[in-house]
Scaffold this motif. Structure first.
Motif, PDB file in Angstrom:
ATOM      1  N   SER A  75      49.726  23.614 -80.287  1.00  0.00           N
ATOM      2  CA  SER A  75      49.419  25.004 -80.645  1.00  0.00           C
ATOM      3  C   SER A  75      49.225  25.208 -82.142  1.00  0.00           C
ATOM      4  O   SER A  75      49.200  26.347 -82.618  1.00  0.00           O
ATOM      5  CB  SER A  75      50.546  25.922 -80.144  1.00  0.00           C
ATOM      6  OG  SER A  75      51.752  25.666 -80.855  1.00  0.00           O
ATOM      7  N   ASN A  77      46.706  25.022 -83.944  1.00  0.00           N
ATOM      8  CA  ASN A  77      45.473  25.726 -84.298  1.00  0.00           C
ATOM      9  C   ASN A  77      45.537  27.218 -83.986  1.00  0.00           C
ATOM     10  O   ASN A  77      44.628  27.963 -84.363  1.00  0.00           O
ATOM     11  CB  ASN A  77      44.277  25.098 -83.565  1.00  0.00           C
ATOM     12  CG  ASN A  77      44.033  23.666 -84.018  1.00  0.00           C
ATOM     13  OD1 ASN A  77      44.236  23.337 -85.192  1.00  0.00           O
ATOM     14  ND2 ASN A  77      43.575  22.819 -83.098  1.00  0.00           N
ATOM     15  N   ASP A  78      46.602  27.650 -83.286  1.00  0.00           N
ATOM     16  CA  ASP A  78      46.738  29.075 -82.986  1.00  0.00           C
ATOM     17  C   ASP A  78      47.081  29.848 -84.255  1.00  0.00           C
ATOM     18  O   ASP A  78      47.679  29.314 -85.199  1.00  0.00           O
ATOM     19  CB  ASP A  78      47.836  29.305 -81.944  1.00  0.00           C
ATOM     20  CG  ASP A  78      47.483  28.665 -80.603  1.00  0.00           C
ATOM     21  OD1 ASP A  78      46.291  28.323 -80.413  1.00  0.00           O
ATOM     22  OD2 ASP A  78      48.391  28.508 -79.770  1.00  0.00           O
ATOM     23  N   ASP A  79      46.697  31.124 -84.272  1.00  0.00           N
ATOM     24  CA  ASP A  79      46.896  31.942 -85.478  1.00  0.00           C
ATOM     25  C   ASP A  79      48.368  32.122 -85.847  1.00  0.00           C
ATOM     26  O   ASP A  79      48.731  32.116 -87.012  1.00  0.00           O
ATOM     27  CB  ASP A  79      46.247  33.320 -85.278  1.00  0.00           C
ATOM     28  CG  ASP A  79      44.721  33.214 -85.184  1.00  0.00           C
ATOM     29  OD1 ASP A  79      44.180  32.236 -85.729  1.00  0.00           O
ATOM     30  OD2 ASP A  79      44.107  34.099 -84.567  1.00  0.00           O
ATOM     31  N   TYR A  80      49.201  32.329 -84.814  1.00  0.00           N
ATOM     32  CA  TYR A  80      50.620  32.614 -85.088  1.00  0.00           C
ATOM     33  C   TYR A  80      51.534  31.494 -84.581  1.00  0.00           C
ATOM     34  O   TYR A  80      52.609  31.733 -84.068  1.00  0.00           O
ATOM     35  CB  TYR A  80      51.019  33.935 -84.423  1.00  0.00           C
ATOM     36  CG  TYR A  80      50.201  35.094 -84.916  1.00  0.00           C
ATOM     37  CD1 TYR A  80      50.464  35.685 -86.146  1.00  0.00           C
ATOM     38  CD2 TYR A  80      49.145  35.592 -84.150  1.00  0.00           C
ATOM     39  CE1 TYR A  80      49.699  36.748 -86.610  1.00  0.00           C
ATOM     40  CE2 TYR A  80      48.371  36.662 -84.600  1.00  0.00           C
ATOM     41  CZ  TYR A  80      48.655  37.229 -85.833  1.00  0.00           C
ATOM     42  OH  TYR A  80      47.892  38.278 -86.276  1.00  0.00           O
ATOM     43  N   SER A  81      51.100  30.272 -84.746  1.00  0.00           N
ATOM     44  CA  SER A  81      51.881  29.134 -84.258  1.00  0.00           C
ATOM     45  C   SER A  81      53.044  28.814 -85.201  1.00  0.00           C
ATOM     46  O   SER A  81      52.880  28.762 -86.423  1.00  0.00           O
ATOM     47  CB  SER A  81      50.986  27.902 -84.121  1.00  0.00           C
ATOM     48  OG  SER A  81      51.754  26.774 -83.767  1.00  0.00           O
ATOM     49  N   LYS A  84      52.943  25.730 -87.633  1.00  0.00           N
ATOM     50  CA  LYS A  84      52.396  25.772 -88.979  1.00  0.00           C
ATOM     51  C   LYS A  84      53.491  25.957 -90.024  1.00  0.00           C
ATOM     52  O   LYS A  84      53.283  25.711 -91.207  1.00  0.00           O
ATOM     53  CB  LYS A  84      51.394  26.928 -89.078  1.00  0.00           C
ATOM     54  CG  LYS A  84      50.109  26.704 -88.288  1.00  0.00           C
ATOM     55  CD  LYS A  84      49.146  27.865 -88.498  1.00  0.00           C
ATOM     56  CE  LYS A  84      47.829  27.616 -87.763  1.00  0.00           C
ATOM     57  NZ  LYS A  84      46.865  28.723 -87.961  1.00  0.00           N
TER      58      LYS A  84
END
Length: 208
Positions: A75, A77-81, A84
């Motif tokens: 995940s 690459n997800d915006d709210y992962s 990260k």
């Protein structure tokens, strides 16, 4: 007035001590069970523990944490992962520990408070000099047994259940523990009453 204050203080003391004692007993038991499930021992050194480890349980532990870590990795690459911000593996281990220990520490808070209140009510009823024994049994034992389960279940589900579901879903150790404590408190109070009566009679005889 002093008698009322003493009674209130003693009742509060019974409530606090019984709630904390019950909480500690069940929480320590739950924590020990969780440690055993996860092959964690507080009684062996790391080298000694190796000979007791269950390979299958270690594999299951690795699969559980590994699968969660992989989901986080996927995940990224997800915006709210969260991947990260946190290391997937480290966060997975932290989440597993947080969930397990958190559940062990919070699971028995509610039942401990309710049990403490039940014991406090029993204490008030049993030590009352104005109530007859049969009334003490009706209010202090059967009254509490009937009232506590519906309230307890409501705190978990925020709705009232049927009679069968309510009393069947209540943890069995509540009925067993409360019965044992009620009988013990009743016997202690009964013996203290007999002793006080004897002392009073002896005092009256001496005065005569």
């Amino acid at each position: 007035m002093k008698f009322v204050v003493k009674k209130v203080v003693k009742t509060l003391l019974v409530l606090v001590v019984s709630s904390i004692t019950i909480y500690l007993i069940f929480t320590i038991s739950a924590f020990y069970t969780w440690c055993s499930k996860n092959q964690i021992s507080m009684f062996f050194h790391s080298d000694e523990l190796l000979s007791y480890l269950d390979r299958q349980k270690i594999q299951e532990l690795g699969d559980t944490i590994g699968n969660f870590a992989q989901l986080m990795e996927d995940s990224k690459n997800d915006d709210y992962s969260l991947a990260k911000i946190y290391d997937p593996l480290g966060y997975s281990v932290w989440s597993y520990l947080q969930m397990g220990i958190g559940e062990a520490l919070t699971k028995y808070i509610t039942i401990s408070i309710f049990s403490g209140n039940a014991i406090a009510v029993a204490y008030i009823v049993i030590t009352s000099k104005k109530m007859k024994p049969i009334l003490k049994l009706a209010i202090g034992y059967f009254g509490v047994i009937l009232i506590i389960p519906p309230i307890y279940m409501y705190t978990w589900t925020y709705r009232f259940w049927g009679i069968v579901e309510t009393y069947k879903s209540m943890p069995k150790y509540f009925y067993i523990g409360y019965t044992a404590i009620f009988v013990l408190m009743y016997m202690i109070n009964y013996r203290m009453g007999i002793r006080m009566t004897k002392q009073l009679n002896e005092t009256l005889k001496k005065d005569k």
